[in-house]
Design a protein around this motif. Structure first.
Motif, PDB file in Angstrom:
ATOM      1  N   ALA A 199       0.826  -1.202   0.000  1.00 22.20           N
ATOM      2  CA  ALA A 199       0.000   0.000   0.000  1.00 22.20           C
ATOM      3  C   ALA A 199       0.860   1.252   0.000  1.00 22.20           C
ATOM      4  CB  ALA A 199      -0.921   0.006   1.213  1.00 22.20           C
ATOM      5  N   GLU A 200       0.595   2.136  -0.948  1.00 21.21           N
ATOM      6  CA  GLU A 200       1.274   3.423  -1.002  1.00 21.21           C
ATOM      7  C   GLU A 200       0.431   4.479  -0.296  1.00 21.21           C
ATOM      8  OE1 GLU A 200       1.797   1.407  -5.114  1.00 21.21           O
ATOM      9  OE2 GLU A 200       0.183   1.804  -3.694  1.00 21.21           O
ATOM     10  N   SER A 201       1.083   5.491   0.224  1.00 18.93           N
ATOM     11  CA  SER A 201       0.383   6.616   0.836  1.00 18.93           C
ATOM     12  C   SER A 201       1.282   7.839   0.768  1.00 18.93           C
ATOM     13  CB  SER A 201       0.012   6.303   2.291  1.00 18.93           C
ATOM     14  OG  SER A 201       1.177   6.074   3.064  1.00 18.93           O
ATOM     15  N   GLY A 202       0.682   8.996   1.019  1.00 21.10           N
ATOM     16  CA  GLY A 202       1.462  10.228   1.072  1.00 21.10           C
ATOM     17  C   GLY A 202       1.337  11.135  -0.140  1.00 21.10           C
ATOM     18  N   GLY A 203       0.587  10.715  -1.140  1.00 22.90           N
ATOM     19  CA  GLY A 203       0.428  11.562  -2.314  1.00 22.90           C
ATOM     20  C   GLY A 203      -0.438  12.775  -2.017  1.00 22.90           C
ATOM     21  N   GLY A 204      -0.493  13.684  -2.980  1.00 19.43           N
ATOM     22  CA  GLY A 204      -1.311  14.877  -2.810  1.00 19.43           C
ATOM     23  C   GLY A 204      -0.940  15.956  -3.805  1.00 19.43           C
ATOM     24  N   LEU A 205      -1.424  17.132  -3.534  1.00 22.41           N
ATOM     25  CA  LEU A 205      -1.171  18.304  -4.379  1.00 22.41           C
ATOM     26  C   LEU A 205      -0.049  19.132  -3.746  1.00 22.41           C
ATOM     27  CD1 LEU A 205      -1.924  20.274  -6.686  1.00 22.41           C
ATOM     28  CD2 LEU A 205      -3.608  21.265  -5.110  1.00 22.41           C
ATOM     29  N   VAL A 206       0.949  19.479  -4.534  1.00 20.71           N
ATOM     30  CA  VAL A 206       2.079  20.258  -4.029  1.00 20.71           C
ATOM     31  C   VAL A 206       2.479  21.273  -5.086  1.00 20.71           C
ATOM     32  CG1 VAL A 206       3.759  18.562  -4.863  1.00 20.71           C
ATOM     33  CG2 VAL A 206       4.373  20.089  -2.977  1.00 20.71           C
ATOM     34  N   LEU A 228       7.547  16.262  -0.937  1.00 21.86           N
ATOM     35  CA  LEU A 228       6.522  15.303  -0.534  1.00 21.86           C
ATOM     36  C   LEU A 228       7.235  14.006  -0.172  1.00 21.86           C
ATOM     37  CD1 LEU A 228       3.434  15.782  -0.548  1.00 21.86           C
ATOM     38  CD2 LEU A 228       3.356  14.601  -2.748  1.00 21.86           C
ATOM     39  N   ARG A 229       6.710  13.274   0.801  1.00 21.66           N
ATOM     40  CA  ARG A 229       7.262  11.964   1.142  1.00 21.66           C
ATOM     41  C   ARG A 229       6.197  10.897   0.969  1.00 21.66           C
ATOM     42  NH1 ARG A 229       9.902   9.423   6.661  1.00 21.66           N
ATOM     43  NH2 ARG A 229       7.709   9.325   7.309  1.00 21.66           N
ATOM     44  N   LEU A 230       6.512   9.924   0.152  1.00 23.32           N
ATOM     45  CA  LEU A 230       5.623   8.793  -0.070  1.00 23.32           C
ATOM     46  C   LEU A 230       6.079   7.605   0.768  1.00 23.32           C
ATOM     47  CD1 LEU A 230       5.242   8.894  -3.968  1.00 23.32           C
ATOM     48  CD2 LEU A 230       3.957  10.156  -2.229  1.00 23.32           C
ATOM     49  N   SER A 231       5.099   6.798   1.166  1.00 26.26           N
ATOM     50  CA  SER A 231       5.390   5.577   1.917  1.00 26.26           C
ATOM     51  C   SER A 231       4.839   4.376   1.170  1.00 26.26           C
ATOM     52  CB  SER A 231       4.759   5.625   3.309  1.00 26.26           C
ATOM     53  OG  SER A 231       5.249   6.704   4.059  1.00 26.26           O
ATOM     54  N   CYS A 232       5.559   3.263   1.299  1.00 30.26           N
ATOM     55  CA  CYS A 232       5.125   1.998   0.722  1.00 30.26           C
ATOM     56  C   CYS A 232       5.243   0.943   1.813  1.00 30.26           C
ATOM     57  CB  CYS A 232       5.994   1.626  -0.476  1.00 30.26           C
ATOM     58  SG  CYS A 232       5.749  -0.066  -1.072  1.00 30.26           S
ATOM     59  N   ALA A 233       4.122   0.435   2.253  1.00 27.98           N
ATOM     60  CA  ALA A 233       4.122  -0.533   3.340  1.00 27.98           C
ATOM     61  C   ALA A 233       3.694  -1.907   2.834  1.00 27.98           C
ATOM     62  CB  ALA A 233       3.183  -0.077   4.446  1.00 27.98           C
ATOM     63  N   ALA A 234       4.504  -2.903   3.142  1.00 30.98           N
ATOM     64  CA  ALA A 234       4.177  -4.283   2.792  1.00 30.98           C
ATOM     65  C   ALA A 234       3.681  -5.007   4.036  1.00 30.98           C
ATOM     66  CB  ALA A 234       5.392  -4.989   2.220  1.00 30.98           C
ATOM     67  N   ASP A 278       6.585  15.944 -12.744  1.00 27.23           N
ATOM     68  CA  ASP A 278       6.590  14.842 -11.784  1.00 27.23           C
ATOM     69  C   ASP A 278       5.175  14.357 -11.468  1.00 27.23           C
ATOM     70  OD1 ASP A 278       9.260  16.489 -10.061  1.00 27.23           O
ATOM     71  OD2 ASP A 278       9.415  14.687 -11.313  1.00 27.23           O
ATOM     72  N   THR A 279       4.200  15.043 -12.009  1.00 30.71           N
ATOM     73  CA  THR A 279       2.806  14.661 -11.782  1.00 30.71           C
ATOM     74  C   THR A 279       2.524  13.274 -12.343  1.00 30.71           C
ATOM     75  OG1 THR A 279       2.013  16.934 -11.766  1.00 30.71           O
ATOM     76  CG2 THR A 279       0.420  15.246 -12.365  1.00 30.71           C
ATOM     77  N   GLY A 280       1.783  12.487 -11.575  1.00 29.52           N
ATOM     78  CA  GLY A 280       1.414  11.161 -12.027  1.00 29.52           C
ATOM     79  C   GLY A 280       0.975  10.301 -10.864  1.00 29.52           C
ATOM     80  N   VAL A 281       0.662   9.058 -11.163  1.00 33.75           N
ATOM     81  CA  VAL A 281       0.354   8.084 -10.135  1.00 33.75           C
ATOM     82  C   VAL A 281       1.646   7.344  -9.795  1.00 33.75           C
ATOM     83  CG1 VAL A 281      -1.014   6.088  -9.475  1.00 33.75           C
ATOM     84  CG2 VAL A 281      -1.997   7.833 -10.980  1.00 33.75           C
ATOM     85  N   GLY A 285       1.426  -2.143  -5.572  1.00 37.22           N
ATOM     86  CA  GLY A 285       0.389  -1.449  -4.839  1.00 37.22           C
ATOM     87  C   GLY A 285      -0.603  -0.817  -5.801  1.00 37.22           C
ATOM     88  N   GLN A 286      -1.609  -0.153  -5.234  1.00 34.51           N
ATOM     89  CA  GLN A 286      -2.662   0.459  -6.049  1.00 34.51           C
ATOM     90  C   GLN A 286      -2.283   1.844  -6.558  1.00 34.51           C
ATOM     91  OE1 GLN A 286      -5.645  -1.093  -7.036  1.00 34.51           O
ATOM     92  NE2 GLN A 286      -4.416  -2.804  -6.309  1.00 34.51           N
ATOM     93  N   GLY A 287      -1.239   2.428  -5.991  1.00 34.65           N
ATOM     94  CA  GLY A 287      -0.781   3.728  -6.452  1.00 34.65           C
ATOM     95  C   GLY A 287      -1.323   4.883  -5.622  1.00 34.65           C
ATOM     96  N   THR A 288      -0.589   5.979  -5.655  1.00 36.80           N
ATOM     97  CA  THR A 288      -1.020   7.210  -4.989  1.00 36.80           C
ATOM     98  C   THR A 288      -0.756   8.385  -5.930  1.00 36.80           C
ATOM     99  OG1 THR A 288      -0.806   8.530  -2.949  1.00 36.80           O
ATOM    100  CG2 THR A 288       1.212   7.542  -3.797  1.00 36.80           C
ATOM    101  N   GLN A 289      -1.720   9.275  -6.022  1.00 40.77           N
ATOM    102  CA  GLN A 289      -1.638  10.377  -6.981  1.00 40.77           C
ATOM    103  C   GLN A 289      -0.776  11.511  -6.428  1.00 40.77           C
ATOM    104  OE1 GLN A 289      -3.073  10.811 -10.187  1.00 40.77           O
ATOM    105  NE2 GLN A 289      -1.875  12.702 -10.231  1.00 40.77           N
ATOM    106  N   VAL A 290       0.133  11.987  -7.247  1.00 41.47           N
ATOM    107  CA  VAL A 290       0.936  13.167  -6.935  1.00 41.47           C
ATOM    108  C   VAL A 290       0.681  14.199  -8.029  1.00 41.47           C
ATOM    109  CG1 VAL A 290       3.255  14.117  -6.718  1.00 41.47           C
ATOM    110  CG2 VAL A 290       2.714  11.899  -5.692  1.00 41.47           C
ATOM    111  N   THR A 291       0.268  15.376  -7.634  1.00 42.05           N
ATOM    112  CA  THR A 291       0.025  16.461  -8.579  1.00 42.05           C
ATOM    113  C   THR A 291       0.873  17.654  -8.195  1.00 42.05           C
ATOM    114  OG1 THR A 291      -2.250  15.719  -8.928  1.00 42.05           O
ATOM    115  CG2 THR A 291      -1.699  17.959  -9.630  1.00 42.05           C
ATOM    116  N   VAL A 292       1.700  18.094  -9.131  1.00 41.68           N
ATOM    117  CA  VAL A 292       2.568  19.252  -8.891  1.00 41.68           C
ATOM    118  C   VAL A 292       2.037  20.401  -9.741  1.00 41.68           C
ATOM    119  CG1 VAL A 292       4.915  20.152  -8.889  1.00 41.68           C
ATOM    120  CG2 VAL A 292       4.503  17.688  -8.538  1.00 41.68           C
ATOM    121  N   SER A 293       1.461  21.368  -9.075  1.00 41.39           N
ATOM    122  CA  SER A 293       0.808  22.461  -9.791  1.00 41.39           C
ATOM    123  C   SER A 293       0.684  23.671  -8.879  1.00 41.39           C
ATOM    124  CB  SER A 293      -0.569  22.018 -10.276  1.00 41.39           C
ATOM    125  OG  SER A 293      -1.261  23.108 -10.861  1.00 41.39           O
ATOM    126  N   SER A 294       0.735  24.833  -9.497  1.00 38.08           N
ATOM    127  CA  SER A 294       0.530  26.066  -8.733  1.00 38.08           C
ATOM    128  C   SER A 294      -0.944  26.479  -8.779  1.00 38.08           C
ATOM    129  CB  SER A 294       1.422  27.178  -9.283  1.00 38.08           C
ATOM    130  OG  SER A 294       1.200  27.364 -10.671  1.00 38.08           O
TER     131      SER A 294
END
Length: 121
Positions: free
Chosen positions: A5-12, A18-24, A89-92, A112-121
């Motif tokens: 499972a990934e986590s930590g994505g978001g809008l930046v 940003l720090r992403l985590s991947c937990a098994a 860098d935007t993407g899943v 994992g299922q992925g986490t969305q990261v969006t880099v935008s002003s």
């Protein structure tokens, strides 16, 4: 059964971090190499970084010097620290973990299922 499972994505904003985590989790005896990948809209999934259980790591040229991968084996978790983020860098972001289900057996890879990261002003 193994879950990744990934986590930590978001809008930046551009230039941000940003720090992403991947937990098994689940039933396995050891965690091997874990890698991070990214898929932008309309593009194929691309490799970003990987870290082996012995500590070796490698990075794609596009993220070298900006992204850092680390792992906490006690928590079976791998992190991707991302700095100086750019709109491209935007993407899943996906995590791929190699796990050994039983002693003496080969490693098996899980996504994992992925986490969305969006880099935008």
């Amino acid at each position: 059964q193994v879950q990744v499972a990934e986590s930590g994505g978001g809008l930046v904003q551009p230039g941000g971090s940003l720090r992403l985590s991947c937990a098994a989790s689940g039933s396995f005896v050891s965690l091997g190499t874990v890698g991070w990948y990214r898929q932008a809209p309309g593009n194929q999934r691309e490799f970003l970084a990987a870290r082996a259980s012995g500590g070796g790591q490698n990075y794609a040229d596009s993220v070298k010097g900006r992204f850092s991968i680390s792992r906490d084996d006690a928590q079976n978790t791998v992190y991707l620290e991302m700095t100086s983020l750019k709109p491209e860098d935007t993407g899943v972001y996906y995590c791929n973990a190699a796990v050994r289900l039983r002693s003496g057996r080969p490693y098996v890879n899980y996504w994992g299922q992925g986490t969305q990261v969006t880099v935008s002003s």
